[in-house]
Motif scaffolding. Structure first.
Motif, short mmCIF file in Angstrom:
data_model
loop_
_atom_site.label_atom_id
_atom_site.label_comp_id
_atom_site.label_asym_id
_atom_site.label_seq_id
_atom_site.Cartn_x
_atom_site.Cartn_y
_atom_site.Cartn_z
N ALA A 21 0.97 -0.70 -0.35
CA ALA A 21 0.06 -0.07 0.04
C ALA A 21 0.81 1.15 -0.26
N VAL A 22 1.98 0.87 1.17
CA VAL A 22 2.55 2.22 0.85
C VAL A 22 3.55 3.04 -0.98
N PHE A 23 4.09 1.55 -0.65
CA PHE A 23 4.79 1.31 -2.76
C PHE A 23 3.85 2.42 -4.02
N VAL A 24 2.40 1.68 -3.40
CA VAL A 24 2.05 1.94 -3.96
C VAL A 24 1.29 3.49 -4.14
N TYR A 25 0.71 4.02 -2.83
CA TYR A 25 0.51 5.63 -2.82
C TYR A 25 1.35 6.35 -3.19
N VAL A 26 3.01 5.54 -3.01
CA VAL A 26 4.53 6.73 -3.12
C VAL A 26 4.23 7.09 -4.86
N VAL A 27 4.44 5.15 -5.78
CA VAL A 27 4.39 6.09 -6.61
C VAL A 27 3.23 6.44 -7.80
N LEU A 28 1.77 6.63 -7.13
CA LEU A 28 0.56 7.28 -6.88
C LEU A 28 1.12 9.22 -7.12
N THR A 29 1.43 9.44 -5.93
CA THR A 29 2.19 10.94 -5.55
C THR A 29 2.75 11.24 -6.75
N ASN A 30 4.06 10.14 -6.72
CA ASN A 30 5.26 10.95 -7.24
C ASN A 30 4.87 9.96 -9.04
N LEU A 31 3.82 10.06 -9.96
CA LEU A 31 3.67 9.48 -10.90
C LEU A 31 4.46 10.56 -12.21
N PRO A 32 4.27 11.75 -11.60
CA PRO A 32 4.63 12.62 -13.05
C PRO A 32 6.34 12.38 -13.08
N ALA A 33 6.41 12.61 -11.74
CA ALA A 33 8.59 12.75 -11.76
C ALA A 33 9.07 11.01 -11.97
N LEU A 34 7.90 10.12 -11.11
CA LEU A 34 8.55 8.88 -11.41
C LEU A 34 8.12 8.48 -13.56
N ARG A 35 7.50 9.47 -14.24
CA ARG A 35 7.38 9.04 -15.29
C ARG A 35 8.46 9.74 -16.39
N THR A 36 8.54 10.73 -15.75
CA THR A 36 9.93 11.73 -16.19
C THR A 36 11.40 10.69 -16.32
N ALA A 37 11.58 10.39 -14.90
CA ALA A 37 12.36 9.33 -14.95
C ALA A 37 12.58 7.74 -16.00
N VAL A 38 12.08 8.16 -15.66
CA VAL A 38 11.67 6.77 -16.57
C VAL A 38 11.86 6.73 -18.32
N GLN A 39 11.56 8.00 -18.73
CA GLN A 39 11.88 8.82 -20.34
C GLN A 39 13.03 8.89 -20.67
N THR A 40 13.52 9.50 -19.18
CA THR A 40 15.20 10.27 -19.06
C THR A 40 16.36 9.27 -19.27
#
Length: 378
Positions: A21-40
């Motif tokens: 649950a914590v992992f899913v929450y962190v991913v959802l709250t930081n989705l734009p940053a995560l997507r930028t990191a993946v794209q980079t």
């Protein structure tokens, strides 16, 4: 019953659930940053990934040449080399032909527009003196009432956006270099296809059990079949649409046949929204010539898309994908929101693969479980 609070059977499942649950929450709250990191991250491998995609798209044509044109000729290795070379030669010839056909038409269109700037400005300014754009009233006559005003407005725009123009030009140059590198790498990818496939299967065999290996290979082959069928028939559908559009424009006498038909064919590759974009671009090009041509083109485009949706595509694709329209629409919207134009292009095959995985793997397990539950006890 063991009531020991230190018993792992009591707290371990709750701890795992809380961690998920914590992992899913962190991913959802930081989705734009995560997507930028993946794209980079994937940006570093962009030429390699693009080369793999090009090689995968050219591979069906190479297989066609090897199995049809060079069947029984020479050795296996010589047939593979000849088919790969002819496939890339076909691709380069197609691109070269497009450049020869489209660039002169584009230059002629710009030249004709500049030569007739006075007539164009006066005609359209009198027809559309002002209009609303996002709640702001724009006076067209004040902008293009004369060639001098239009040139002055364009020059001011160029001066105010010099940095943006330079940045866009730099990105365009980088894209050209990246595509050139990817094309070169794709030749090597296709030539090493057999070895890469063999090494990949060896890696899976080393990591998975025999049963998991067989299941994975079956799934990958099914995905490959779906993707190949989608790519081939989508390209064929776009070619048919482009040819029909070119034939109609030639018969009616509408100019810029090659340019507009190419735009219509390319944008038709993107499902649902692609034809709308192609119609808008084609209408904008023809609007520079004559408003009557624009109206005729838009009317024919509407008829052509109905024909494509209800006759051509069902004939080509048949029931091979077998995915509901609702799932396809959801996939297009979600894919476009997450990955842009690439997500829209890959939405249909991705949804088809997921639907096939659900029907071929999950449903049989559910049926087996239900049969086991209904089995009478001895």
């Amino acid at each position: 019953m063991n009531n020991n609070p230190l018993n792992p059977n009591r707290w371990l499942p709750q701890a795992i659930s809380l961690s998920i649950a914590v992992f899913v929450y962190v991913v959802l709250t930081n989705l734009p940053a995560l997507r930028t990191a993946v794209q980079t991250f994937f940006g570093f491998f962009a030429p390699v990934l693009l080369a793999a995609v090009i090689a995968y798209l050219v591979n069906p044509l190479a297989n066609f040449y090897r199995n049809k044109l060079f069947k029984g000729v020479g050795t296996t290795r010589s047939r593979r080399i000849a088919s790969n070379g002819l496939a890339f030669l076909t691709l380069f010839s197609f691109l070269f032909t497009l450049i020869i056909v489209l660039v002169p038409q584009l230059i002629d269109g710009v030249t004709a527009f500049l030569d007739n700037l006075s007539t164009y400005a006066a005609t359209h300014a009198s027809k559309l003196p002002e209009f609303q754009l996002f709640g702001v009233t724009i006076n067209l006559e004040g902008i293009i009432g004369s060639p001098e005003k239009l040139v002055s407005t364009s020059a001011g725009f160029l001066r105010q956006n010099t940095d943006l123009i330079l940045q866009t030009s730099t990105l365009a140059g980088k894209s050209i270099i990246q595509w050139s590198i990817a094309l070169l790498l794709s030749i090597y990818f296709l030539s090493e296809k057999v070895r890469l496939k063999h090494e990949g299967m060896n890696l899976l065999a080393a990591l998975l059990s025999p049963e998991q290996y067989d299941t994975t290979i079956t799934f990958l082959r099914r995905c490959d079949s779906i993707l190949n069928r989608y790519v081939v028939f989508n390209l064929l559908d776009s070619l048919i649409i482009g040819c029909l559009n070119a034939l109609f424009m030639t018969v009616v006498g509408i100019p810029y046949v090659g340019l507009v038909s190419f735009v219509v064919a390319v944008t038709n590759l993107a499902p649902t929204f692609g034809p709308l974009i192609g119609a808008a671009i084609g209408a904008l090009v023809l609007l520079l010539v004559d408003l009557r041509f624009t109206i005729i083109f838009l009317a024919f485009t509407a008829v052509l898309q109905v024909l494509d949706g209800y006759v051509i595509k069902p004939r080509l694709f048949g029931t091979s994908l077998g995915v509901s329209s609702l799932l396809i629409l959801i996939g297009i919207v979600v894919g476009g929101r997450m990955f842009g134009s690439v997500g829209v292009l890959l939405a249909i095959p991705t949804v088809a693969i997921l639907d096939n995985l659900y029907r071929e793997n999950l449903l049989p397990r559910l049926d087996a479980r239900r049969r086991a539950q209904r089995k009478p006890e001895k």
